[in-house]
Design a protein around this motif. Sequence first.
Motif, PDB file in Angstrom:
ATOM      1  N   UNK A  50      51.039 111.679 -85.105  1.00  0.00           N
ATOM      2  CA  UNK A  50      52.068 112.339 -84.302  1.00  0.00           C
ATOM      3  C   UNK A  50      51.909 112.100 -82.803  1.00  0.00           C
ATOM      4  N   UNK A  51      50.803 111.503 -82.381  1.00  0.00           N
ATOM      5  CA  UNK A  51      50.569 111.277 -80.964  1.00  0.00           C
ATOM      6  C   UNK A  51      50.879 109.846 -80.539  1.00  0.00           C
ATOM      7  N   UNK A  52      51.525 109.072 -81.416  1.00  0.00           N
ATOM      8  CA  UNK A  52      51.895 107.706 -81.055  1.00  0.00           C
ATOM      9  C   UNK A  52      53.060 107.726 -80.057  1.00  0.00           C
ATOM     10  N   UNK A  53      53.104 106.734 -79.147  1.00  0.00           N
ATOM     11  CA  UNK A  53      54.179 106.713 -78.135  1.00  0.00           C
ATOM     12  C   UNK A  53      55.571 106.726 -78.752  1.00  0.00           C
ATOM     13  N   UNK A  54      56.445 107.511 -78.150  1.00  0.00           N
ATOM     14  CA  UNK A  54      57.867 107.634 -78.526  1.00  0.00           C
ATOM     15  C   UNK A  54      58.078 108.370 -79.847  1.00  0.00           C
ATOM     16  N   UNK A  88      56.441  98.100 -82.111  1.00  0.00           N
ATOM     17  CA  UNK A  88      55.300  98.860 -81.607  1.00  0.00           C
ATOM     18  C   UNK A  88      55.115  98.598 -80.110  1.00  0.00           C
ATOM     19  N   UNK A  89      55.182  97.312 -79.734  1.00  0.00           N
ATOM     20  CA  UNK A  89      54.989  96.971 -78.328  1.00  0.00           C
ATOM     21  C   UNK A  89      56.067  97.559 -77.439  1.00  0.00           C
ATOM     22  N   UNK A  92      55.685 101.348 -76.670  1.00  0.00           N
ATOM     23  CA  UNK A  92      54.793 101.614 -75.548  1.00  0.00           C
ATOM     24  C   UNK A  92      55.452 101.348 -74.211  1.00  0.00           C
ATOM     25  N   UNK A  93      56.290 100.336 -74.157  1.00  0.00           N
ATOM     26  CA  UNK A  93      57.012  99.992 -72.925  1.00  0.00           C
ATOM     27  C   UNK A  93      58.001 101.088 -72.553  1.00  0.00           C
ATOM     28  N   UNK A  94      58.793 101.539 -73.526  1.00  0.00           N
ATOM     29  CA  UNK A  94      59.757 102.611 -73.257  1.00  0.00           C
ATOM     30  C   UNK A  94      59.035 103.880 -72.791  1.00  0.00           C
ATOM     31  N   UNK A 206      54.224  92.716 -73.246  1.00  0.00           N
ATOM     32  CA  UNK A 206      55.396  92.172 -73.951  1.00  0.00           C
ATOM     33  C   UNK A 206      55.621  90.707 -73.609  1.00  0.00           C
ATOM     34  N   UNK A 207      55.430  90.352 -72.347  1.00  0.00           N
ATOM     35  CA  UNK A 207      55.605  88.949 -71.968  1.00  0.00           C
ATOM     36  C   UNK A 207      54.567  88.067 -72.657  1.00  0.00           C
ATOM     37  N   UNK A 208      53.337  88.564 -72.776  1.00  0.00           N
ATOM     38  CA  UNK A 208      52.299  87.803 -73.463  1.00  0.00           C
ATOM     39  C   UNK A 208      52.613  87.676 -74.949  1.00  0.00           C
TER      40      UNK A 208
END
Length: 212
Positions: A50-54, A88-89, A92-94, A206-208
Motif C-alpha cells: 500500500x506504500x507504493x507510489x501513486x 512502474x517507472x 514514480x515520475x508522476x 525514464x530516459x535511461x
Amino acid sequence: MAAYTADALILRTYKLGESDRLVVFLTRDRGKKRGVAKNARNSRRRFGGALEPMTVGRVGYVERERRDLLNYVEPVRSPFLAASAEAFGYAGYFAELIDEWAPEADPNETLFRLGASIVDALAARVPVDPLARYFEYWLLRLQGVYRTDPRASTAARAFLDAARGCSPLAVADVAVSERTLREIETSHQALFAMHLEKDLKSARVLREMRRG
C-alpha cells in the motif's frame, strides 16, 4: 493530537531509523502530509504494497506537533495493476512531480483528482507515454505556469488541444507520433526545470529506460 481519515495518494517513502518509514501522501481535503509508518520496513502485514507510489487509498493518521503518525493505508487502486516495468517507472515520475509541486498542508482537491485519474488510466493500461504528456500538461496548467511553445509543431498543438478536452482514459484514442511526444516532452521538461530549478531523478530514470 487529532486523528483523521482521508482519501489519499501515496507519493514517496523514505527509510526512517531501523524499522520505520516516513511516508509522503496527498490527501483530498488537507493537502500534502508526512506520516511515520511504524515498523513498516520489518513487517509487510500492516502496510503490504500500500506504500507504493501513486497508490490511491483510505488512510488513517494522527496529527502530531513534530511528525504525523500514519496508522494504516487501505489501498483502493494501484498503478501496479498495469504490471509493466514502464508503468512502474512512470508511477514514480508522476508521484515525484506531484510531491515537488504540492506545498505542505495546502488543500488542493483538483490536484488530488488529477493524480487519482492518472492511476485509473494506468490501471486501464492506457499507453503511458501519451498519458505522461497529458499529465505534465495539466499539472503545469493547474500550477498556472503553462505556456504554449511558440515553436510547437502543428501535430504537437493538435495533441495538446485534444488533451485539454478529454479525460486520461480517452488519451488512448488520440493519434500521436513518437516524434511529437518527444517534442512535447522536451518543451514540458524545460518548463519544469525553469520552475523547479532542478532535473527530476525519475525523469532521468525514464530516459535511461527508453535508451535501454
